[in-house]
Design an enzyme around this catalytic site. Structure first.
Site, mmCIF file in Angstrom:
data_model
loop_
_atom_site.group_PDB
_atom_site.id
_atom_site.type_symbol
_atom_site.label_atom_id
_atom_site.label_comp_id
_atom_site.label_asym_id
_atom_site.label_seq_id
_atom_site.Cartn_x
_atom_site.Cartn_y
_atom_site.Cartn_z
ATOM 1 N N ASP A 250 43.014 35.552 53.962
ATOM 2 C CA ASP A 250 42.234 35.226 52.766
ATOM 3 C C ASP A 250 42.097 33.707 52.694
ATOM 4 O OD1 ASP A 250 42.557 37.985 52.051
ATOM 5 O OD2 ASP A 250 44.500 37.481 51.173
ATOM 6 N N ASP A 296 38.683 38.104 55.821
ATOM 7 C CA ASP A 296 39.259 39.123 54.943
ATOM 8 C C ASP A 296 38.801 38.838 53.514
ATOM 9 O OD1 ASP A 296 40.700 41.344 54.189
ATOM 10 O OD2 ASP A 296 42.636 40.355 54.254
ATOM 11 N N ASP A 300 43.111 37.118 47.125
ATOM 12 C CA ASP A 300 43.815 38.379 46.873
ATOM 13 C C ASP A 300 45.049 38.120 46.016
ATOM 14 O OD1 ASP A 300 41.978 39.774 48.311
ATOM 15 O OD2 ASP A 300 43.368 40.509 49.844
ATOM 16 N N ARG A 352 34.508 44.574 45.619
ATOM 17 C CA ARG A 352 35.825 44.044 45.221
ATOM 18 C C ARG A 352 35.691 42.741 44.439
ATOM 19 N NH1 ARG A 352 39.536 45.029 50.672
ATOM 20 N NH2 ARG A 352 39.035 47.235 50.917
#
Length: 494
Positions: A250, A296, A300, A352
Site C-alpha cells: 500500500d 495494492d 489500508d 473499496r
C-alpha cells in the site's frame, strides 16, 4: 499607556516562546497553524481524536526537527528520534526505492535468480497448473524454483521500500510539490499518535506480484469446457474462470496503529498505472480483473488498527482504494477499526472507498466520481458478462462499489455525493457480507440515495451508533460538497 504597551509586548514574547517550545497544549487545533508541523487535530475531531487531540510530533524539540529530501535522510531521521516527538518536513520528492546514494533501485536490483516473469508465467499458467484440483480449487500454494525465487526477490524489495513510522511523528510536505514515491509507509502495530499531511504519495510498485490460481475460481459450466475433472485441453478445470494477480504494498498501511490523522494528501499510481499491464493468460483468464496487478491498496487500515481520520485527500486512477479490516476471520478487529473519512475526493477509482469489516466508520461530505460501465449485468450468466466486459474495453477503472459493507461493519454515510456515469445507488453501496448500513442526505447522480437499488441481501439502517465527533467541522449539504471538496482536497492547499 506605557504599561499597556509593555503588557502587550510581554504577552507577544510569551506567545512566541510557547510556539517555540512546541508543547501540544500551545499548538493550534484543527490543523490551523502558521507552521503545519506544529499543528494538531483537536479532541473530538473525527475518530482519530476520540481519546483526545492527535498531537503527532508537535512537541518536538529543535534537535528532533528534520528537513529531508532523500530516503536515507528520511530513514535516519525516523531512527534518530525513535518514539520521541519529531517533525519531519519533506522537501521535493523522496524515492523510497533508492540506495543510500539516492540512486533508484529497480527490478534488476531486487531480482534473485532464477526468477524471470515469463518463466514464472509459463510455470503456473492455468492451462497446466489448474488441471488437478484440491478440494475444488487449483492448488493455491505455488511451489517450484520460480515461486521460490519470486518470494526471495519480493523480500529483497520489501526490505528496502517498506518504512516503519514510529509513535509521536508528524510528517509534512513543504510547499506544494512534496512527494513520497515508490514505497510503503507502515504505522503500527505498536505506533500511535501520527500525523501525515500535505504530501503526494505515488506508485508503491510491486515488481514481483504473485499469481493466485484459486482466487475467485469456480466451476462455472456457463463457460465452454469448464468442469471439475480433466479430460483434455478443451475440457477440464483449466477452462474454468478465476485466478488473480496479487501485489504486496500500500502507499500507507495503518497496520495495528492507533490515533492516526492523514490530511491533505493525494494517492495514485504515478506513471505506472496497472492499465499498462493487461492480463497475460488467454481466455477464460483474461478478464479485466486479471490484469497483472503491481499496486495494492492506497491506504489500508487493518490488524486491530483504531482511531483513524482521513480527510481532505484525493484518491485517483486506481482500482482498489483501501480496506478497513483485512479479513472476515480476524480475531483482533472486533471493537476496533473506528475510522472517519470526510471531505475526500475519489476520482476514477474502481472499488473499496472503503470496503469495511467490523468497524464503526463515519463517511461524510466525500465526493465520488466514476464510470460503472462494464459492470456485470445480473440478468446474464458469468460467461456472457465476461465477453461483454472484453468488448466494452473500459478506458478507466470500472466503478464496482464505492462503499463496501462487509462483515460486522457499521457504516454511517452522511451527505456524500456520488456522480456515477452508467450507474446508480447500486454502486454507491454494496452488501459484501454485512447486515447494517445507513445513509443520511447523500445524493447519487443528482437524486437522493435510494437503498431500494442496492443489489443483494437488504441492509437494515440500525447501525447501533450515531456520529458525534465532528469537532469544529460543519457538515455541508450534499449540494455544496463537489465544489468544496475539489477546491480544498489534496496537497498544496493548506
Amino acid at each position: 499607556m506605557k504599561k499597556n504597551v509593555l503588557a502587550v509586548s510581554l504577552a507577544a514574547i510569551g506567545l512566541l516562546a510557547a510556539c517555540a517550545s512546541g508543547g501540544p497544549e500551545k499548538a493550534a487545533v484543527a490543523g490551523k497553524s502558521a507552521d503545519i508541523g506544529r499543528a494538531v487535530l483537536a479532541a473530538n475531531d473525527g475518530w482519530a481524536a476520540a481519546e483526545g487531540a492527535v498531537t503527532g510530533g508537535s512537541a518536538a524539540k529543535a534537535e528532533n526537527e528534520f528537513t529531508v529530501s532523500t530516503r536515507k535522510e528520511f530513514v535516519d531521521a525516523l531512527a534518530k528520534a525513535a518514539n520521541a516527538s519529531k517533525i519531519i518536513r519533506v522537501k521535493g520528492t523522496i524515492n523510497l526505492s533508492a540506495d543510500d546514494n539516492n540512486k533508484e533501485l529497480t527490478e534488476k536490483d531486487y531480482t534473485v535468480a532464477p526468477y524471470n516473469f515469463n518463466d514464472y508465467m509459463k510455470a503456473y499458467a492455468p492451462a497446466t497448473w489448474n488441471q488437478n484440483l484440491v478440494k475444488g480449487r487449483p492448488e493455491r500454494k505455488l511451489s517450484g524454483p520460480q515461486e521460490d525465487a519470486r518470494v526471495a526477490s519480493s523480500k529483497r524489495q520489501k526490505d528496502r521500500i517498506v518504512i516503519q513510522v514510529p509513535s509521536n511523528t508528524t510528517i509534512v510536505g513543504l510547499g506544494k510539490d512534496a512527494k513520497i514515491v515508490k514505497g510503503n509507509l507502515v504505522i503500527g502495530p505498536d505506533s500511535e499518535n501520527v500525523i501525515i499531511r500535505n504530501i503526494a504519495f505515488e506508485d508503491a510498485f510491486d515488481y514481483f506480484p504473485g499469481w493466485d490460481p484459486g482466487d475467485s475460481f469456480k466451476i462455472d459450466k456457463s463457460y465452454p469446457g469448464c468442469q471439475e475433472a480433466f479430460v483434455d485441453a478443451k475440457t477440464g478445470p483449466q477452462n474454468c474462470p478465476g485466478g488473480r494477480w496479487n501485489s504486496e504494498y500500500d502507499l500507507i498501511s495503518v497496520n495495528g496503529g492507533k490515533r492516526v490523522w492523514i490530511d491533505h494528501c493525494s494517492f495514485n499510481d504515478g506513471d505506472r498505472s496497472d492499465k499498462l499491464f493487461p492480463p497475460v493468460f488467454p481466455f477464460p483468464h483474461n478478464e479485466i480483473t486479471q490484469k497483472v496487478q503491481h499496486h495494492d491498496g492506497m491506504v489500508d487500515v487493518t490488524n486491530g488498527a483504531n482511531f483513524v481520520t482521513i480527510s481532505n485527500s484525493v484518491f485517483k486512477d486506481h482500482d482498489k482504494a483501501f480496506l478497513i479490516g483485512g479479513s472476515d476471520s480476524s480475531k483482533v478487529d472486533t471493537g476496533k477499526l473506528n475510522v472517519t473519512l470526510h471531505n475526500n475526493y475519489f476520482e476514477n477509482v474502481g472499488q473499496r472507498m472503503p470496503r469495511v469489516r467490523f468497524g464503526k466508520v463515519h463517511v461524510y461530505n466525500n465526493y465520488f466520481v466514476g464510470d460503472a460501465a462494464g459492470n456485470d449485468d445480473p440478468k446474464l450468466d458469468s460467461y456472457q458478462n465476461h465477453l461483454n466486459t472484453l468488448k466494452a474495453k473500459p478506458a478507466g477503472s470500472i466503478l464496482r462499489q464505492a462503499l463496501g459493507v462487509g462483515k460486522d461493519s457499521a457504516i454511517y454515510s452522511e451527505a456524500n455525493v456520488f456522480d456515477i456515469k452508467n450507474g446508480n445507488s447500486a454502486q454507491a453501496a454494496v452488501n459484501m457480507g454485512g447486515t447494517v448500513f445507513v445513509d443520511v442526505g447523500s445524493v447519487v447522480n443528482g437524486k437522493p440515495f435510494d437503498s431500494k437499488e442496492l443489489i443483494g441481501k437488504p441492509l437494515t439502517p440500525d447501525v447501533g451508533w450515531k456520529p458525534t465527533l465532528y469537532g469544529v467541522n460543519k457538515v455541508l449539504p450534499a449540494s455544496d460538497v463537489p465544489a468544496a471538496v475539489k477546491s480544498n482536497a489534496g496537497p498544496g492547499k493548506l
